[in-house]
Design a protein around this motif. Structure first.
Motif, PDB file in Angstrom:
ATOM      1  N   PHE A  14       0.845  -1.201   0.000  1.00 39.35           N
ATOM      2  CA  PHE A  14       0.000   0.000   0.000  1.00 39.35           C
ATOM      3  C   PHE A  14       0.880   1.250   0.000  1.00 39.35           C
ATOM      4  CE2 PHE A  14      -2.086   3.313   2.662  1.00 39.35           C
ATOM      5  CZ  PHE A  14      -3.131   3.633   1.805  1.00 39.35           C
ATOM      6  N   ASN A  15       0.522   2.244  -0.875  1.00 38.39           N
ATOM      7  CA  ASN A  15       1.226   3.535  -0.906  1.00 38.39           C
ATOM      8  C   ASN A  15       0.524   4.475   0.064  1.00 38.39           C
ATOM      9  OD1 ASN A  15       2.524   5.930  -1.421  1.00 38.39           O
ATOM     10  ND2 ASN A  15       1.917   6.074  -3.565  1.00 38.39           N
ATOM     11  N   SER A  16       1.147   4.695   1.208  1.00 38.10           N
ATOM     12  CA  SER A  16       0.537   5.510   2.265  1.00 38.10           C
ATOM     13  C   SER A  16       0.774   7.003   2.100  1.00 38.10           C
ATOM     14  CB  SER A  16       1.081   5.058   3.629  1.00 38.10           C
ATOM     15  OG  SER A  16       2.497   5.264   3.683  1.00 38.10           O
ATOM     16  N   SER A  17       1.472   7.435   1.047  1.00 35.93           N
ATOM     17  CA  SER A  17       1.776   8.854   0.857  1.00 35.93           C
ATOM     18  C   SER A  17       0.752   9.510  -0.048  1.00 35.93           C
ATOM     19  CB  SER A  17       3.173   9.021   0.260  1.00 35.93           C
ATOM     20  OG  SER A  17       3.183   8.592  -1.096  1.00 35.93           O
ATOM     21  N   ASN A  18       0.906  10.829  -0.239  1.00 36.14           N
ATOM     22  CA  ASN A  18       0.034  11.602  -1.130  1.00 36.14           C
ATOM     23  C   ASN A  18       0.657  11.819  -2.500  1.00 36.14           C
ATOM     24  OD1 ASN A  18      -1.972  11.980   0.873  1.00 36.14           O
ATOM     25  ND2 ASN A  18      -0.799  13.685   1.744  1.00 36.14           N
ATOM     26  N   ASP A  19       1.746  11.132  -2.778  1.00 34.82           N
ATOM     27  CA  ASP A  19       2.453  11.290  -4.045  1.00 34.82           C
ATOM     28  C   ASP A  19       2.560   9.948  -4.761  1.00 34.82           C
ATOM     29  OD1 ASP A  19       3.001  14.057  -3.529  1.00 34.82           O
ATOM     30  OD2 ASP A  19       4.626  13.399  -2.196  1.00 34.82           O
ATOM     31  N   LYS A  67       0.120   4.794  -7.416  1.00 37.24           N
ATOM     32  CA  LYS A  67      -0.524   6.074  -7.157  1.00 37.24           C
ATOM     33  C   LYS A  67      -0.817   6.249  -5.667  1.00 37.24           C
ATOM     34  CE  LYS A  67      -5.211   4.367  -8.060  1.00 37.24           C
ATOM     35  NZ  LYS A  67      -6.402   4.531  -8.914  1.00 37.24           N
ATOM     36  N   PRO A  68      -1.051   7.453  -5.199  1.00 40.37           N
ATOM     37  CA  PRO A  68      -1.369   7.673  -3.783  1.00 40.37           C
ATOM     38  C   PRO A  68      -2.599   6.857  -3.367  1.00 40.37           C
ATOM     39  CG  PRO A  68      -0.935   9.753  -4.883  1.00 40.37           C
ATOM     40  CD  PRO A  68      -1.002   8.716  -5.956  1.00 40.37           C
ATOM     41  N   GLY A  69      -2.465   6.126  -2.271  1.00 45.53           N
ATOM     42  CA  GLY A  69      -3.568   5.290  -1.810  1.00 45.53           C
ATOM     43  C   GLY A  69      -3.771   4.047  -2.637  1.00 45.53           C
ATOM     44  N   GLY A  70      -2.808   3.710  -3.497  1.00 48.30           N
ATOM     45  CA  GLY A  70      -2.941   2.559  -4.372  1.00 48.30           C
ATOM     46  C   GLY A  70      -2.389   1.290  -3.743  1.00 48.30           C
ATOM     47  N   TYR A  71      -2.941   0.152  -4.155  1.00 43.66           N
ATOM     48  CA  TYR A  71      -2.531  -1.152  -3.656  1.00 43.66           C
ATOM     49  C   TYR A  71      -1.896  -1.984  -4.771  1.00 43.66           C
ATOM     50  CZ  TYR A  71      -5.321  -0.453   0.612  1.00 43.66           C
ATOM     51  OH  TYR A  71      -5.826   0.008   1.807  1.00 43.66           O
ATOM     52  N   LEU A  72      -1.007  -2.884  -4.360  1.00 45.86           N
ATOM     53  CA  LEU A  72      -0.417  -3.879  -5.249  1.00 45.86           C
ATOM     54  C   LEU A  72      -0.520  -5.239  -4.586  1.00 45.86           C
ATOM     55  CD1 LEU A  72       2.928  -2.304  -6.602  1.00 45.86           C
ATOM     56  CD2 LEU A  72       0.836  -2.763  -7.897  1.00 45.86           C
ATOM     57  N   GLY A 132      -3.150  -2.329  -9.284  1.00 52.00           N
ATOM     58  CA  GLY A 132      -2.160  -2.393 -10.341  1.00 52.00           C
ATOM     59  C   GLY A 132      -1.297  -1.154 -10.359  1.00 52.00           C
ATOM     60  N   PHE A 133      -0.375  -1.118 -11.286  1.00 52.54           N
ATOM     61  CA  PHE A 133       0.506   0.038 -11.405  1.00 52.54           C
ATOM     62  C   PHE A 133      -0.244   1.203 -12.060  1.00 52.54           C
ATOM     63  CE2 PHE A 133       3.664  -3.412 -11.217  1.00 52.54           C
ATOM     64  CZ  PHE A 133       4.463  -2.925 -10.198  1.00 52.54           C
ATOM     65  N   TYR A 134       0.146   2.408 -11.683  1.00 58.82           N
ATOM     66  CA  TYR A 134      -0.485   3.593 -12.264  1.00 58.82           C
ATOM     67  C   TYR A 134       0.105   3.850 -13.653  1.00 58.82           C
ATOM     68  CZ  TYR A 134      -1.382   8.494 -13.301  1.00 58.82           C
ATOM     69  OH  TYR A 134      -1.744   9.662 -13.934  1.00 58.82           O
ATOM     70  N   GLU A 135      -0.776   4.024 -14.634  1.00 57.47           N
ATOM     71  CA  GLU A 135      -0.349   4.303 -15.999  1.00 57.47           C
ATOM     72  C   GLU A 135      -1.065   5.543 -16.512  1.00 57.47           C
ATOM     73  OE1 GLU A 135      -1.171   0.827 -18.266  1.00 57.47           O
ATOM     74  OE2 GLU A 135       0.414  -0.380 -17.325  1.00 57.47           O
ATOM     75  N   TYR A 136      -0.399   6.314 -17.330  1.00 58.53           N
ATOM     76  CA  TYR A 136      -0.978   7.533 -17.904  1.00 58.53           C
ATOM     77  C   TYR A 136      -0.751   7.532 -19.411  1.00 58.53           C
ATOM     78  CZ  TYR A 136       3.941   8.848 -17.493  1.00 58.53           C
ATOM     79  OH  TYR A 136       5.303   8.856 -17.569  1.00 58.53           O
ATOM     80  N   SER A 137      -1.565   8.321 -20.092  1.00 59.86           N
ATOM     81  CA  SER A 137      -1.434   8.420 -21.548  1.00 59.86           C
ATOM     82  C   SER A 137      -0.201   9.256 -21.900  1.00 59.86           C
ATOM     83  CB  SER A 137      -2.694   9.061 -22.147  1.00 59.86           C
ATOM     84  OG  SER A 137      -2.543   9.249 -23.531  1.00 59.86           O
ATOM     85  N   GLU A 138       0.509   8.802 -22.914  1.00 57.29           N
ATOM     86  CA  GLU A 138       1.703   9.528 -23.341  1.00 57.29           C
ATOM     87  C   GLU A 138       1.362  10.737 -24.213  1.00 57.29           C
ATOM     88  OE1 GLU A 138       4.799   9.300 -22.611  1.00 57.29           O
ATOM     89  OE2 GLU A 138       4.759   7.482 -21.384  1.00 57.29           O
ATOM     90  N   THR A 139       0.189  10.748 -24.810  1.00 52.60           N
ATOM     91  CA  THR A 139      -0.205  11.843 -25.706  1.00 52.60           C
ATOM     92  C   THR A 139      -1.559  12.390 -25.289  1.00 52.60           C
ATOM     93  OG1 THR A 139      -1.254  10.322 -27.269  1.00 52.60           O
ATOM     94  CG2 THR A 139       1.079  10.860 -27.638  1.00 52.60           C
ATOM     95  N   GLU A 150      -2.073  18.133 -17.938  1.00 50.97           N
ATOM     96  CA  GLU A 150      -1.118  17.116 -17.521  1.00 50.97           C
ATOM     97  C   GLU A 150      -1.894  15.948 -16.923  1.00 50.97           C
ATOM     98  OE1 GLU A 150       1.322  19.468 -14.956  1.00 50.97           O
ATOM     99  OE2 GLU A 150       0.063  19.120 -13.193  1.00 50.97           O
ATOM    100  N   ASP A 151      -1.205  14.840 -16.639  1.00 49.40           N
ATOM    101  CA  ASP A 151      -1.913  13.709 -16.042  1.00 49.40           C
ATOM    102  C   ASP A 151      -2.355  14.082 -14.627  1.00 49.40           C
ATOM    103  OD1 ASP A 151      -0.149  11.812 -13.941  1.00 49.40           O
ATOM    104  OD2 ASP A 151       0.979  13.308 -15.063  1.00 49.40           O
ATOM    105  N   MET A 152      -3.205  13.279 -14.041  1.00 53.00           N
ATOM    106  CA  MET A 152      -3.873  13.643 -12.801  1.00 53.00           C
ATOM    107  C   MET A 152      -2.918  13.841 -11.625  1.00 53.00           C
ATOM    108  SD  MET A 152      -5.657   9.975 -11.876  1.00 53.00           S
ATOM    109  CE  MET A 152      -6.518  10.676 -10.474  1.00 53.00           C
ATOM    110  N   TYR A 153      -1.692  13.346 -11.717  1.00 55.75           N
ATOM    111  CA  TYR A 153      -0.722  13.514 -10.631  1.00 55.75           C
ATOM    112  C   TYR A 153       0.472  14.387 -11.027  1.00 55.75           C
ATOM    113  CZ  TYR A 153      -3.367   9.712  -8.525  1.00 55.75           C
ATOM    114  OH  TYR A 153      -4.376   8.939  -8.004  1.00 55.75           O
ATOM    115  N   GLY A 154       0.421  14.965 -12.227  1.00 45.76           N
ATOM    116  CA  GLY A 154       1.501  15.861 -12.636  1.00 45.76           C
ATOM    117  C   GLY A 154       2.773  15.158 -13.049  1.00 45.76           C
ATOM    118  N   ILE A 155       2.704  13.852 -13.323  1.00 45.36           N
ATOM    119  CA  ILE A 155       3.887  13.122 -13.769  1.00 45.36           C
ATOM    120  C   ILE A 155       4.204  13.461 -15.218  1.00 45.36           C
ATOM    121  CG2 ILE A 155       4.923  10.862 -14.066  1.00 45.36           C
ATOM    122  CD1 ILE A 155       4.431  11.626 -11.181  1.00 45.36           C
ATOM    123  N   LYS A 156       3.157  13.558 -16.047  1.00 51.32           N
ATOM    124  CA  LYS A 156       3.328  13.801 -17.478  1.00 51.32           C
ATOM    125  C   LYS A 156       2.654  15.122 -17.859  1.00 51.32           C
ATOM    126  CE  LYS A 156       4.041  12.987 -21.890  1.00 51.32           C
ATOM    127  NZ  LYS A 156       5.395  12.987 -22.485  1.00 51.32           N
TER     128      LYS A 156
END
Length: 483
Positions: A59-64, A93-98, A181-188, A283-289
């Motif tokens: 579990f990702n316990s952070s906000n990033d 992603k923040p609050g995400g599980y694997l 699952g892993f967080y994925e974002y659109s490249e375009t 940009e993507d919802m978390y500002g990565i892209k």
């Protein structure tokens, strides 16, 4: 006694000189500080069957967003063996599980592995999640009690956050594991900025028109529907920290060829654009892209002349320009034509021309549309003057039948009249020879002059008749008195 002290001093100096080369300098420095921090990705549950690990939930316990690329999950056994269960590659992603699981136990985990082949006598003593360099290894001690194979992290009843302690449990029929699952974002990104309103007009509190608030309109020129659930809007400049006033999570979809307007009135958010100009982008919802094709700088709109105007893209010529007719809806931007010139405004107040007429742009007067074709045709020996539209004699035809010019004269081609031929002798142009006048014509001139003189004399006699009568009387009386 004095000599004894001197001997002691010499002996001390000698001993110091002898042992000095064997003394090493001791360096003083800052203590080495481990700058690594606890991993924000923690183990929240696991299942152990003796020497085998059936599953581990992270579990990702952070906000990033956390990049777990090259992280490893390992099992430490009682035999001292450390077995790598899985290597991680991706974003959480923040609050995400694997869910990392043995594929023999869970068929579709986020990350799968096969149970290691170990001795049945071995048991798992701990789990270790190792991150490269930045985070400390997250080691979780376990119990080797085979009667309690399932463990989960306890949750605070007051905050809802995970605690550091674990409790064993027995899964029931409703037990499920969380895995995003892993967080994925659109490249375009297909969307393009189409129109921006940064300085809206002053509206009544009851006015709900779209151009009463700041807004940004996007266009989807592609043939694919764009999902905005993983996208956010940014307003500001590079390096600015995201906040509730400059970052807005988007929702919904935009179909092919459609427009979408993002504004305070549409989304109930305080979207505020700086009147003096700035940048907008997606940009993507978390500002990565960051989607660089959506970055647009809009100009200064703070002037009174720009109030209520929108900065928009003109599809007809591919240029950005100001428009006095904002279009905050699913439609292309509108660019009204420029105001007509003053002359055209004055023409609008004139009475309309009659049927078959049109108004001249030069004189503003009505004239027949087919005036040239309605004219009567000219005679065979005539032609129409293009300047006056009137018939005139053709020069060559008109010159036929004219009386020949006299000797010493020639016909003027411009007027068709006779004129004296200029003297061709060089140097005598100022004293050209003149042709003598016809005697008959001269005689008639004298008669005309005499007639005019007779008339003038008669008029004078008539005007001075009384004076002449009195003069005659005086003369007559003079001669009478002499008798």
């Amino acid at each position: 006694m004095r000599y004894l002290k001197l001997a002691w001093l010499v002996a001390s100096i000698t001993i110091c000189l002898l042992i000095a080369p064997n003394v090493h300098a001791i360096m003083v420095g800052e203590p080495v500080v481990d700058t690594r921090t606890d991993s924000p990705v923690i183990v929240t549950g696991y299942g152990i069957d003796g020497a085998q690990v059936s599953y581990v939930q992270l579990f990702n316990s952070s906000n990033d967003v956390v990049d777990v690329t090259n992280w490893t999950l390992q099992a430490v056994h009682s035999t001292g063996a450390m077995v790598t269960l899985a290597s991680l590659h991706g974003l959480v992603k923040p609050g995400g599980y694997l869910v990392i699981a043995d594929t023999g136990v869970i068929s579709t985990p986020d990350i799968g592995y096969s149970r290691p082949n170990l001795s049945d006598a071995a048991t798992v003593t701990s789990l270790q999640l190792t991150a490269p360099a930045r985070y400390l290894a997250h080691q979780l001690a376990t119990k080797a009690d085979v009667s309690h194979p399932y463990w989960r992290r306890n949750i605070s009843s007051s905050t809802g956050n995970y605690l550091s302690t674990f409790s064993s449990f027995t899964p029931d029929a409703q037990f499920v594991l969380y895995g995003n699952g892993f967080y994925e974002y659109s490249e375009t990104m297909s969307l393009q900025v189409a129109e921006i309103m940064a300085n809206p007009r002053n509206c009544s509190p009851l006015d709900t028109a779209g151009d009463c608030t700041d807004y940004i309109k996007f266009h989807n020129p592609s043939m694919q529907t764009v999902d905005l659930s993983q996208t956010r809007l940014r307003i500001g400049y590079l390096g600015q920290t995201p906040s509730s006033s400059n970052t807005f999570q988007l929702q919904g979809t935009v179909g092919p060829g459609q427009y979408i307007v993002i504004s305070s009135s549409a989304d109930n958010r305080p979207i505020t654009l700086t009147n003096s100009g700035g940048f907008v982008w997606l940009e993507d919802m978390y500002g990565i892209k960051r989607y660089d094709t959506t970055v647009l700088e809009y100009p200064d709109a703070s002037a009174d002349t720009k109030k209520g105007q929108a900065w928009a893209y003109d599809l007809s010529d591919g240029l950005w320009k100001w428009t006095t007719q904002p279009t905050p809806r699913d439609a292309p931007s509108v660019f009204p034509p420029p105001a007509p010139p003053k002359k055209a405004i004055q023409t609008a107040s004139l009475a309309p021309c009659k049927e078959g007429q049109y108004r001249s742009e030069e004189t503003n007067r009505c004239r027949s549309a087919g005036s040239v074709t309605a004219l009567a045709p000219c005679d065979d020996d005539e032609e129409r003057n293009p300047a006056t539209n009137r018939c005139r004699k053709i020069a060559t035809a008109a010159s036929q039948g004219l009386t020949p010019c006299k000797e010493g004269q020639e016909r003027n081609p411009a007027t068709n009249r006779c004129r004296n031929i200029a003297n061709s002798v060089p140097g005598d142009a100022a004293f050209a020879i003149e042709t003598a006048q016809d005697a008959g014509k001269a005689f008639i001139g004298w008669w005309a002059l005499g007639g005019v003189g007779a008339v003038a004399l008669g008029y004078g006699v008539w005007e001075w008749r009384e004076e002449a009568r009195m003069a005659i009387r005086k003369v007559s009386s003079f001669f009478t008195s002499l008798k």
